[in-house]
Scaffold this motif. Structure first.
Motif, PDB file in Angstrom:
ATOM      1  N   ALA A   1      35.488  46.887  35.904  1.00  0.00           N
ATOM      2  CA  ALA A   1      36.649  47.205  36.735  1.00  0.00           C
ATOM      3  C   ALA A   1      36.514  46.574  38.125  1.00  0.00           C
ATOM      4  CB  ALA A   1      36.817  48.713  36.849  1.00  0.00           C
ATOM      5  N   LEU A   2      35.326  46.617  38.707  1.00  0.00           N
ATOM      6  CA  LEU A   2      35.099  45.968  40.000  1.00  0.00           C
ATOM      7  C   LEU A   2      35.270  44.456  39.891  1.00  0.00           C
ATOM      8  CD1 LEU A   2      32.041  47.966  41.383  1.00  0.00           C
ATOM      9  CD2 LEU A   2      34.376  47.963  42.254  1.00  0.00           C
ATOM     10  N   PHE A   3      34.728  43.878  38.837  1.00  0.00           N
ATOM     11  CA  PHE A   3      34.898  42.438  38.629  1.00  0.00           C
ATOM     12  C   PHE A   3      36.370  42.077  38.479  1.00  0.00           C
ATOM     13  CE2 PHE A   3      35.375  38.816  35.755  1.00  0.00           C
ATOM     14  CZ  PHE A   3      34.706  37.845  36.477  1.00  0.00           C
ATOM     15  N   SER A   4      37.117  42.918  37.770  1.00  0.00           N
ATOM     16  CA  SER A   4      38.547  42.658  37.585  1.00  0.00           C
ATOM     17  C   SER A   4      39.295  42.711  38.911  1.00  0.00           C
ATOM     18  CB  SER A   4      39.146  43.674  36.616  1.00  0.00           C
ATOM     19  OG  SER A   4      38.579  43.537  35.347  1.00  0.00           O
TER      20      SER A   4
ATOM     21  N   VAL B   1      41.946  39.480  43.277  1.00  0.00           N
ATOM     22  CA  VAL B   1      42.168  39.107  44.676  1.00  0.00           C
ATOM     23  C   VAL B   1      41.671  37.685  44.951  1.00  0.00           C
ATOM     24  CG1 VAL B   1      41.551  39.693  47.055  1.00  0.00           C
ATOM     25  CG2 VAL B   1      42.046  41.509  45.414  1.00  0.00           C
ATOM     26  N   ALA B   2      40.565  37.297  44.344  1.00  0.00           N
ATOM     27  CA  ALA B   2      39.923  36.024  44.657  1.00  0.00           C
ATOM     28  C   ALA B   2      40.433  34.854  43.818  1.00  0.00           C
ATOM     29  CB  ALA B   2      38.414  36.149  44.475  1.00  0.00           C
ATOM     30  N   ALA B   3      41.401  35.092  42.959  1.00  0.00           N
ATOM     31  CA  ALA B   3      41.937  33.985  42.144  1.00  0.00           C
ATOM     32  C   ALA B   3      42.562  32.934  43.058  1.00  0.00           C
ATOM     33  CB  ALA B   3      42.977  34.514  41.167  1.00  0.00           C
ATOM     34  N   PRO B   4      42.305  31.662  42.786  1.00  0.00           N
ATOM     35  CA  PRO B   4      42.843  30.617  43.651  1.00  0.00           C
ATOM     36  C   PRO B   4      44.378  30.623  43.648  1.00  0.00           C
ATOM     37  CG  PRO B   4      41.592  29.672  41.826  1.00  0.00           C
ATOM     38  CD  PRO B   4      41.510  31.134  41.702  1.00  0.00           C
ATOM     39  N   LYS B   5      44.933  30.478  44.814  1.00  0.00           N
ATOM     40  CA  LYS B   5      46.393  30.473  44.956  1.00  0.00           C
ATOM     41  C   LYS B   5      46.951  29.151  44.441  1.00  0.00           C
ATOM     42  CE  LYS B   5      46.084  34.330  47.276  1.00  0.00           C
ATOM     43  NZ  LYS B   5      45.224  35.177  46.517  1.00  0.00           N
ATOM     44  N   GLY B   6      48.136  29.204  43.929  1.00  0.00           N
ATOM     45  CA  GLY B   6      48.778  27.984  43.455  1.00  0.00           C
ATOM     46  C   GLY B   6      49.524  28.226  42.156  1.00  0.00           C
ATOM     47  N   ASP B   7      49.831  27.128  41.495  1.00  0.00           N
ATOM     48  CA  ASP B   7      50.596  27.213  40.254  1.00  0.00           C
ATOM     49  C   ASP B   7      49.805  27.843  39.116  1.00  0.00           C
ATOM     50  OD1 ASP B   7      52.671  25.988  41.548  1.00  0.00           O
ATOM     51  OD2 ASP B   7      52.138  23.964  40.838  1.00  0.00           O
TER      52      ASP B   7
ATOM     53  N   GLN C   1      47.557  30.301  39.325  1.00  0.00           N
ATOM     54  CA  GLN C   1      46.978  31.601  39.679  1.00  0.00           C
ATOM     55  C   GLN C   1      47.072  32.588  38.518  1.00  0.00           C
ATOM     56  OE1 GLN C   1      48.881  33.624  42.947  1.00  0.00           O
ATOM     57  NE2 GLN C   1      47.087  34.887  43.320  1.00  0.00           N
ATOM     58  N   THR C   2      48.167  32.588  37.817  1.00  0.00           N
ATOM     59  CA  THR C   2      48.338  33.496  36.680  1.00  0.00           C
ATOM     60  C   THR C   2      47.358  33.167  35.556  1.00  0.00           C
ATOM     61  OG1 THR C   2      50.677  33.661  37.232  1.00  0.00           O
ATOM     62  CG2 THR C   2      50.024  34.432  35.067  1.00  0.00           C
ATOM     63  N   VAL C   3      47.119  31.888  35.338  1.00  0.00           N
ATOM     64  CA  VAL C   3      46.174  31.475  34.301  1.00  0.00           C
ATOM     65  C   VAL C   3      44.763  31.913  34.667  1.00  0.00           C
ATOM     66  CG1 VAL C   3      45.176  29.491  33.108  1.00  0.00           C
ATOM     67  CG2 VAL C   3      47.613  29.529  33.617  1.00  0.00           C
ATOM     68  N   TRP C   4      44.376  31.730  35.929  1.00  0.00           N
ATOM     69  CA  TRP C   4      43.057  32.167  36.385  1.00  0.00           C
ATOM     70  C   TRP C   4      42.885  33.669  36.216  1.00  0.00           C
ATOM     71  CZ3 TRP C   4      38.587  29.951  37.652  1.00  0.00           C
ATOM     72  CH2 TRP C   4      38.575  28.582  37.879  1.00  0.00           C
ATOM     73  N   ARG C   5      43.867  34.431  36.687  1.00  0.00           N
ATOM     74  CA  ARG C   5      43.771  35.893  36.583  1.00  0.00           C
ATOM     75  C   ARG C   5      43.698  36.345  35.138  1.00  0.00           C
ATOM     76  NH1 ARG C   5      48.166  38.043  41.048  1.00  0.00           N
ATOM     77  NH2 ARG C   5      46.856  37.696  42.875  1.00  0.00           N
ATOM     78  N   SER C   6      44.549  35.794  34.316  1.00  0.00           N
ATOM     79  CA  SER C   6      44.558  36.180  32.900  1.00  0.00           C
ATOM     80  C   SER C   6      43.238  35.836  32.227  1.00  0.00           C
ATOM     81  CB  SER C   6      45.701  35.475  32.167  1.00  0.00           C
ATOM     82  OG  SER C   6      46.932  35.818  32.732  1.00  0.00           O
ATOM     83  N   SER C   7      42.724  34.657  32.486  1.00  0.00           N
ATOM     84  CA  SER C   7      41.475  34.222  31.855  1.00  0.00           C
ATOM     85  C   SER C   7      40.303  35.099  32.272  1.00  0.00           C
ATOM     86  CB  SER C   7      41.167  32.771  32.217  1.00  0.00           C
ATOM     87  OG  SER C   7      42.183  31.929  31.768  1.00  0.00           O
ATOM     88  N   LEU C   8      40.190  35.360  33.559  1.00  0.00           N
ATOM     89  CA  LEU C   8      39.064  36.167  34.044  1.00  0.00           C
ATOM     90  C   LEU C   8      39.147  37.610  33.559  1.00  0.00           C
ATOM     91  CD1 LEU C   8      38.783  34.786  37.685  1.00  0.00           C
ATOM     92  CD2 LEU C   8      37.200  34.408  35.797  1.00  0.00           C
ATOM     93  N   LEU C   9      40.324  38.213  33.655  1.00  0.00           N
ATOM     94  CA  LEU C   9      40.459  39.602  33.243  1.00  0.00           C
ATOM     95  C   LEU C   9      40.299  39.776  31.734  1.00  0.00           C
ATOM     96  CD1 LEU C   9      41.727  39.776  36.162  1.00  0.00           C
ATOM     97  CD2 LEU C   9      43.037  41.659  35.248  1.00  0.00           C
TER      98      LEU C   9
END
Length: 73
Positions: A15-18, A23-29, A31-39
């Protein structure tokens, strides 16, 4: 060693990692892919670990060793 706190501690860590990765996902086009992949990868790893941990902690089938002693039934 193997107790119920392991699941709670693992849940808190994921949960902490999520939260941090949200918050730390790189901003830009992408960002959704980064968040989805990490979570998704973090929670999938946690679920797989939890299933494996619980399967060994409370097995459904108790192993039987028939060759413990000769003549022992």
């Amino acid at each position: 060693m193997a107790n119920g706190w392991s699941l709670i501690i693992g849940f808190v860590i994921v949960a902490l990692f999520s939260g941090i990765s949200w918050v730390a996902a790189p901003k830009g086009d992408t960002q959704t892919v980064w968040r989805s992949s990490l979570l998704l990868s973090a929670w999938a790893c946690f679920i797989m670990w939890a299933i494996t941990f619980l399967a060994q902690w409370h097995p459904l089938i108790v192993p039987i060793n028939g060759k413990l002693r000769p003549g022992y039934d």
